[in-house]
Design an enzyme around this catalytic site. Structure first.
Site: not given
Lengths: 295, 188
Positions: A25, A82, A154, A166, A215, A236-237
């Site tokens: 990102d 996005k 996030g 999983r 995450g 991402g973050s």
């Protein structure tokens, strides 16, 4: 010589070329260049990373086309952006910008709480999120050429990404062991078309590339997802909310390539500075869980 | 015979599957030590910037150049072809590459993903046209005297070339079910 553009093979094929890689990102050209320099295989152009969307609240929409174009012009690797779930006009706009992939993303506020975009109508390929096999197969039926497990964007907490990966792989293994007559009920329970369920059961794998997302904050997180069986990772973050983004980005790229080599993962994990601050997901109110968006 | 497939990033599994279906031993190459005992090499499609950087970080650039110069048959598809070319156009100025073949490559020569395509191409060495896939593909240009063009598009743009034991294709035979170019590579 007949040339056919935007075929299913070219759409799914680009995702195949991204395998074993990290998609990052970025919110401006400077970050995009850092990502490319670190070895990212693609960038996701957006105005706010998920951690900021989560913190600031409000309606999250498609990014400013001007920003997306500037990012596209600053790098040579593929650019994704996005659109809101079901917002097929945002998707049309992104296609008109000539970027490489659209993420119909639960990170943005959904525009339709019943229907996703009919992705078959587009020349540009789409990636969609999934938490389980039923969702994955419904998105493929709608035309998604690539998937990513959703995780919880996030948060800097990999637990949901692990749960979703999983779940998807476990459900595929279960299908793979079923007899033909069991597949009819499996299709009913998965709420997915029988033919697709049957082909996944036979192949023992999804027909499209499946990355992990949501995450991932450390090199070991990325390698964990790879060892669980995903084809690559979205971060991402986790990169630009950390202390030393360039170094962490490079380390996550290396851990994704050498995901089975613990000595290398140890080496690249040294002195990365502060990771992004994580959120305990059980402390989040149900209505703030992004992974529940998507139908 | 063992064929190494450079497995730093990209579509290496597809090449492996194609080679296994022909009955060839395959090994993934991520580190210099993996090259021991490898007779041939495929550099797959992926992102040439990413693969190039990882080659440098893990000290593969020099041993690969040496093995290829010593005659190891090597085939690059798409990003792999870019990495083998002597000069990369429209790339990053400092983009690392093997630069072993006397031909230039131009990255993303057709445009964005919206211009990716499938086409039937005629290729020297094959008896019938080959249906293949071009994804954000490069073109090849200005081949040196020892580099032979094997395939071009209708407009003359070069998409496959060979120089002695080295093969470069802009496209992805590993995304099809046609193994003729893999078999051709095994004869080099």
């Amino acid at each position: 010589m007949a040339i056919e553009k935007s075929t299913w093979t070219t759409k799914a094929g680009l995702a195949q070329m991204l395998k074993g890689g990290v998609i990052m990102d970025v919110i401006d050209e400077e970050q995009a260049k850092i990502a490319e320099e670190a070895g990212a295989v693609a960038v996701m152009a957006l105005e706010r990373v998920p951690a900021d969307i989560r913190r600031q609240g409000g309606v999250a929409r498609m990014s400013d086309p001007e920003l997306i174009i500037r990012i596209k012009e600053s790098v040579t690797i593929p650019v994704m952006a996005k659109a809101r779930i079901g917002h097929f006009v945002e998707a049309q706009v992104l296609e008109a910008l000539g970027i490489d992939y659209i993420d119909e993303s639960e990170v943005l506020t959904p525009a339709d709480d019943e229907f996703h975009t009919d992705k078959h109508k587009f020349k540009i390929p789409f990636v969609n999120g999934c938490k389980n096999l039923g969702e994955a197969l419904r998105r493929i039926t709608e035309g998604a050429a690539m998937l990513r497990t959703k995780g919880e964007a996030g948060t800097g907490n990999v637990v949901e990404a692990v749960r979703h990966a999983r779940t998807v792989f476990g459900e595929i293994r279960k299908l793979h062991g079923m007899s033909e007559d069991e597949l009819f009920t499996a299709a009913k329970n998965l709420q997915a078309p029988y033919d697709l369920v049957k082909s996944v059961a036979q192949a023992g794998r999804l027909p499209v590339v499946n990355f992990a997302a949501g995450g991932i904050a450390t090199p070991a997180d990325a390698a964990l997802m790879m060892q669980l069986g995903v084809d690559g990772v979205f971060v991402g973050s986790g990169i630009f909310k950390s202390g030393d983004p360039a170094k962490r980005a490079k380390a996550i790229v290396q851990a994704t390539t050498h995901y089975r080599d613990a000595a290398i993962i140890a080496e690249v994990s040294k002195h990365l500075g502060e990771a992004m601050v994580g959120i305990e997901i059980s402390k989040l109110p149900q209505d703030q869980l992004l992974a529940n968006r998507g139908w | 015979m063992t064929v190494g497939v450079l497995a730093l990033q990209g579509a290496f599994v597809e090449h492996e599957a194609m080679l296994r279906s022909i009955g060839v031993d395959v090994r993934q190459i991520r580190l210099p030590r993996d090259l021991t005992g490898v007779d041939r090499l495929i550099i797959p499609g992926g992102e040439s910037t990413t693969i190039g950087k990882l080659m440098v970080m893990y000290d593969l650039l020099v041993p690969l150049r040496e093995r290829i110069a010593a005659g190891m048959p090597t085939w690059g598809t798409c990003a792999g072809a870019i990495l083998m070319s002597r000069r990369i156009l429209d790339g990053r100025p400092d983009q690392p590459a093997l630069q072993v073949m006397d031909i230039e490559s131009r990255r993303n020569a057709f445009g964005s993903q919206l211009d990716s395509f499938e086409a039937d191409i005629d290729m020297i060495g094959l008896d019938a046209p080959f249906h293949t896939v071009f994804i954000r593909a490069p073109i090849l240009q200005n081949p040196g005297p020892a580099c032979h063009v094997l395939a071009s598009l209708a407009d003359g743009r070069i998409v496959a070339a060979r120089e002695q034991h080295m093969l470069a294709t802009s496209f992805h035979p590993e995304l099809t079910s046609d193994d003729r170019i893999h078999r051709y590579f095994l004869t080099l």
